[in-house]
Design a protein around this motif. Structure first.
Motif, mmCIF file in Angstrom:
data_model
loop_
_atom_site.group_PDB
_atom_site.id
_atom_site.type_symbol
_atom_site.label_atom_id
_atom_site.label_comp_id
_atom_site.label_asym_id
_atom_site.label_seq_id
_atom_site.Cartn_x
_atom_site.Cartn_y
_atom_site.Cartn_z
ATOM 1 N N ARG A 30 48.239 40.642 42.286
ATOM 2 C CA ARG A 30 47.859 41.932 42.855
ATOM 3 C C ARG A 30 46.412 42.249 42.512
ATOM 4 O O ARG A 30 45.929 41.850 41.456
ATOM 5 C CB ARG A 30 48.753 43.043 42.305
ATOM 6 N N LEU A 31 45.759 42.970 43.391
ATOM 7 C CA LEU A 31 44.422 43.482 43.115
ATOM 8 C C LEU A 31 44.508 44.987 42.913
ATOM 9 O O LEU A 31 45.356 45.659 43.510
ATOM 10 C CB LEU A 31 43.462 43.166 44.270
ATOM 11 N N GLY A 32 43.633 45.491 42.054
ATOM 12 C CA GLY A 32 43.595 46.927 41.805
ATOM 13 C C GLY A 32 42.166 47.408 41.661
ATOM 14 O O GLY A 32 41.210 46.664 41.940
ATOM 15 N N GLY A 33 42.021 48.640 41.201
ATOM 16 C CA GLY A 33 40.697 49.242 41.059
ATOM 17 C C GLY A 33 40.288 49.412 39.609
ATOM 18 O O GLY A 33 39.967 48.450 38.921
ATOM 19 N N ASP A 34 40.339 50.648 39.117
ATOM 20 C CA ASP A 34 39.873 50.944 37.758
ATOM 21 C C ASP A 34 41.002 51.091 36.745
ATOM 22 O O ASP A 34 40.752 51.383 35.574
ATOM 23 C CB ASP A 34 39.034 52.230 37.763
ATOM 24 N N GLN A 35 42.245 50.879 37.175
ATOM 25 C CA GLN A 35 43.380 51.019 36.274
ATOM 26 C C GLN A 35 43.942 49.653 35.888
ATOM 27 O O GLN A 35 44.006 48.739 36.718
ATOM 28 C CB GLN A 35 44.492 51.866 36.915
ATOM 29 N N LEU A 36 44.356 49.523 34.632
ATOM 30 C CA LEU A 36 44.951 48.289 34.147
ATOM 31 C C LEU A 36 46.262 48.018 34.884
ATOM 32 O O LEU A 36 47.116 48.896 34.988
ATOM 33 C CB LEU A 36 45.220 48.402 32.644
ATOM 34 N N LEU A 37 46.419 46.790 35.396
ATOM 35 C CA LEU A 37 47.646 46.403 36.079
ATOM 36 C C LEU A 37 48.656 45.850 35.073
ATOM 37 O O LEU A 37 48.293 45.086 34.176
ATOM 38 C CB LEU A 37 47.350 45.333 37.130
ATOM 39 N N VAL A 38 49.910 46.218 35.227
ATOM 40 C CA VAL A 38 50.984 45.667 34.399
ATOM 41 C C VAL A 38 52.115 45.231 35.311
ATOM 42 O O VAL A 38 52.297 45.776 36.402
ATOM 43 C CB VAL A 38 51.505 46.689 33.354
ATOM 44 N N PHE A 51 36.778 45.720 40.612
ATOM 45 C CA PHE A 51 38.186 45.586 40.945
ATOM 46 C C PHE A 51 38.850 44.733 39.868
ATOM 47 O O PHE A 51 38.182 44.178 39.004
ATOM 48 C CB PHE A 51 38.390 45.016 42.350
ATOM 49 N N THR A 52 40.161 44.699 39.882
ATOM 50 C CA THR A 52 40.896 43.972 38.864
ATOM 51 C C THR A 52 42.007 43.145 39.497
ATOM 52 O O THR A 52 42.370 43.382 40.658
ATOM 53 C CB THR A 52 41.463 44.928 37.795
ATOM 54 N N VAL A 53 42.518 42.183 38.728
ATOM 55 C CA VAL A 53 43.555 41.291 39.237
ATOM 56 C C VAL A 53 44.625 41.108 38.160
ATOM 57 O O VAL A 53 44.326 41.024 36.973
ATOM 58 C CB VAL A 53 42.953 39.925 39.653
ATOM 59 N N GLY A 54 45.879 41.081 38.589
ATOM 60 C CA GLY A 54 46.978 40.905 37.642
ATOM 61 C C GLY A 54 48.270 40.618 38.372
ATOM 62 O O GLY A 54 48.351 40.685 39.593
#
Length: 212
Positions: A169-177, A208-211
């Motif tokens: 999954r990709l996200g924005g400024d929040q940590l993905l769990v 962006f973030t990935v998790g």
């Protein structure tokens, strides 16, 4: 594409290099020890010092994008070295007229609650604080940048060697769990997400973030 990967022999950089070469990109690897990299017809390895901005300009010129996996882990003054280095990379990328800069970021600047970043929680490991603070400052510097087309990819909290699944999954400024409450991504899938962004830009002037 004709790209540069700064720090291509490092922990994250080596995964980025492998993914980029597997997709057929022409890569110039800027590293401290070029002899450590295996020969590849699409790879040119050059010795670099990111603090030498003038030389860096010459090495970056003529490429379509720069991916920075620069890290200050091995330095005694980690934070200051990291901030100096990222400023040099930004300046050199602009001076060399390379249109895009993609930056390997850290998870510590991601929010775990509204207004609370992972770095500022009591549980954050002390030994990683300087590096994490440097990566956070790099993001702050990029966010003031008005001319360069940049993207900053933060991994999940745990970034470890594993499988290349291509499913994340990709996200924005929040940590993905994940469903079990764990925040993690393999090095291989992190590299997939970064090279995807290289090929199909979707996060211009954004973090962006990935998790999983």
């Amino acid at each position: 594409m004709k790209i540069v990967i700064i720090g291509a022999s490092g922990y994250v950089g080596s995964a980025l290099l492998a993914e980029a070469l597997a997709r057929g990109h022409q890569v110039t690897a800027l590293v401290g020890h070029p002899e450590k990299l295996a020969a590849n017809p699409n790879l040119a390895a050059l010795k670099t010092d990111v603090l030498d901005t003038a030389t860096l300009v010459t090495q970056l010129r003529g490429h379509e994008a720069v991916i920075s996996a620069f890290s200050g882990h091995a330095q005694t003054e980690v934070y200051n070295y990291y901030v100096q280095g990222i400023r040099s990379i930004i300046d050199a990328t602009k001076e060399a007229a390379v249109p895009r800069l993609l930056v390997v970021g850290g998870a510590a600047s991601l929010e775990v609650a509204p207004g609370v970043q992972l770095l500022d929680t009591p549980e954050f490991p002390a030994q990683w604080k300087e590096t994490a603070a440097g990566a956070r400052e790099a993001l702050n510097i990029l966010r003031t940048e008005t001319h360069l087309d940049w993207s900053f990819l933060s991994p999940s909290a745990y970034l470890e060697p594993g499988e290349r699944t291509g499913k994340f999954r990709l996200g924005g400024d929040q940590l993905l769990v994940d469903a079990a409450g764990k925040s993690h991504i393999s090095l291989q899938d992190y590299a997939v997400a970064m090279i995807d962004e290289l090929e199909k830009p979707a996060h211009s002037r954004k973090r962006f973030t990935v998790g999983y």
